[in-house]
Design a protein around this motif. Sequence first.
Motif, PDB file in Angstrom:
ATOM      1  N   GLN A 243      23.049  64.176  52.308  1.00  0.00           N
ATOM      2  CA  GLN A 243      24.371  64.724  52.019  1.00  0.00           C
ATOM      3  C   GLN A 243      24.763  64.385  50.579  1.00  0.00           C
ATOM      4  O   GLN A 243      24.764  63.223  50.197  1.00  0.00           O
ATOM      5  CB  GLN A 243      25.386  64.124  52.999  1.00  0.00           C
ATOM      6  CG  GLN A 243      26.765  64.707  52.902  1.00  0.00           C
ATOM      7  CD  GLN A 243      26.874  66.031  53.637  1.00  0.00           C
ATOM      8  OE1 GLN A 243      25.937  66.519  54.231  1.00  0.00           O
ATOM      9  NE2 GLN A 243      28.039  66.611  53.570  1.00  0.00           N
TER      10      GLN A 243
ATOM     11  N   VAL B 297      30.615  64.979  46.994  1.00  0.00           N
ATOM     12  CA  VAL B 297      31.374  66.139  46.539  1.00  0.00           C
ATOM     13  C   VAL B 297      32.677  65.673  45.902  1.00  0.00           C
ATOM     14  O   VAL B 297      33.458  64.954  46.512  1.00  0.00           O
ATOM     15  CB  VAL B 297      31.672  67.109  47.700  1.00  0.00           C
ATOM     16  CG1 VAL B 297      32.511  68.289  47.209  1.00  0.00           C
ATOM     17  CG2 VAL B 297      30.381  67.607  48.332  1.00  0.00           C
TER      18      VAL B 297
ATOM     19  N   ALA C  48      29.076  69.039  43.617  1.00  0.00           N
ATOM     20  CA  ALA C  48      28.278  68.196  44.501  1.00  0.00           C
ATOM     21  C   ALA C  48      27.137  67.594  43.699  1.00  0.00           C
ATOM     22  O   ALA C  48      26.480  68.282  42.912  1.00  0.00           O
ATOM     23  CB  ALA C  48      27.722  69.015  45.659  1.00  0.00           C
TER      24      ALA C  48
ATOM     25  N   SER D  57      33.329  78.363  51.017  1.00  0.00           N
ATOM     26  CA  SER D  57      32.311  78.076  52.025  1.00  0.00           C
ATOM     27  C   SER D  57      31.159  79.083  51.956  1.00  0.00           C
ATOM     28  O   SER D  57      29.980  78.713  51.978  1.00  0.00           O
ATOM     29  CB  SER D  57      32.943  78.095  53.421  1.00  0.00           C
ATOM     30  OG  SER D  57      31.963  77.927  54.415  1.00  0.00           O
TER      31      SER D  57
ATOM     32  N   VAL E  40      28.979  78.628  48.699  1.00  0.00           N
ATOM     33  CA  VAL E  40      28.073  77.482  48.791  1.00  0.00           C
ATOM     34  C   VAL E  40      26.912  77.807  49.738  1.00  0.00           C
ATOM     35  O   VAL E  40      25.755  77.536  49.434  1.00  0.00           O
ATOM     36  CB  VAL E  40      28.840  76.215  49.229  1.00  0.00           C
ATOM     37  CG1 VAL E  40      27.887  75.072  49.536  1.00  0.00           C
ATOM     38  CG2 VAL E  40      29.829  75.804  48.143  1.00  0.00           C
TER      39      VAL E  40
ATOM     40  N   LEU F  75      30.348  74.454  52.594  1.00  0.00           N
ATOM     41  CA  LEU F  75      31.294  73.394  52.241  1.00  0.00           C
ATOM     42  C   LEU F  75      32.593  73.686  52.983  1.00  0.00           C
ATOM     43  O   LEU F  75      33.296  74.642  52.674  1.00  0.00           O
ATOM     44  CB  LEU F  75      31.535  73.364  50.731  1.00  0.00           C
ATOM     45  CG  LEU F  75      32.532  72.329  50.224  1.00  0.00           C
ATOM     46  CD1 LEU F  75      32.058  70.914  50.555  1.00  0.00           C
ATOM     47  CD2 LEU F  75      32.734  72.485  48.729  1.00  0.00           C
TER      48      LEU F  75
END
Length: 175
Positions: A59, A62, A88, A137, A140, A148
């Motif tokens: 992960q 961010v 990120a 979202s 990404v 995201l």
Amino acid sequence: MSDETSLNGAAPNGSADGGNGATATEGAGMLPLVVNAQYVRDLSFENPNAPASLMNAQQPKVDLQVDVQARNVAENVHEVALNIRAEASHEGRTAFIVELSYAGIFSMPPMPLDQTRAVLLIEAPRLLFPFARSIVSDAVRDGGFPPLMLQPLDFVDLYRRQVLASEKPEDMAQA
């Protein structure tokens, strides 16, 4: 001003009059904020270290920045822009950068300047946010990363911080 105030004047049944023939402005506590248009002003997605950044299963960290700007475009008509930037990174290397400026044109009746400012910087971005969240979202995800998912934002708190920041120079000048 309540955080739960309905701003589009629509009743639960979808009509603007609540099914009784009264207009939204006649309803007690209703703010007659009208969304005239919504649009993407600017959208950018950068994937500077692809394909290596896409191979990392961990992960990323961010960093999220949000800003709200409002400007008058005509009498009682305002443009509100919700600006979102997310970067990120993993182990000091940028995985992706997404920047979105999502705007709306809002009409509202004349009211005192402090109330106008609060409605434009709290309620208008609250209406824009779900759409901006979806766009970020999707961008990404289309860039090869898991979507995201931005958590809901507290625009009241953001507004309070902006007001406090704008008052600090005046307070120091008076001291």
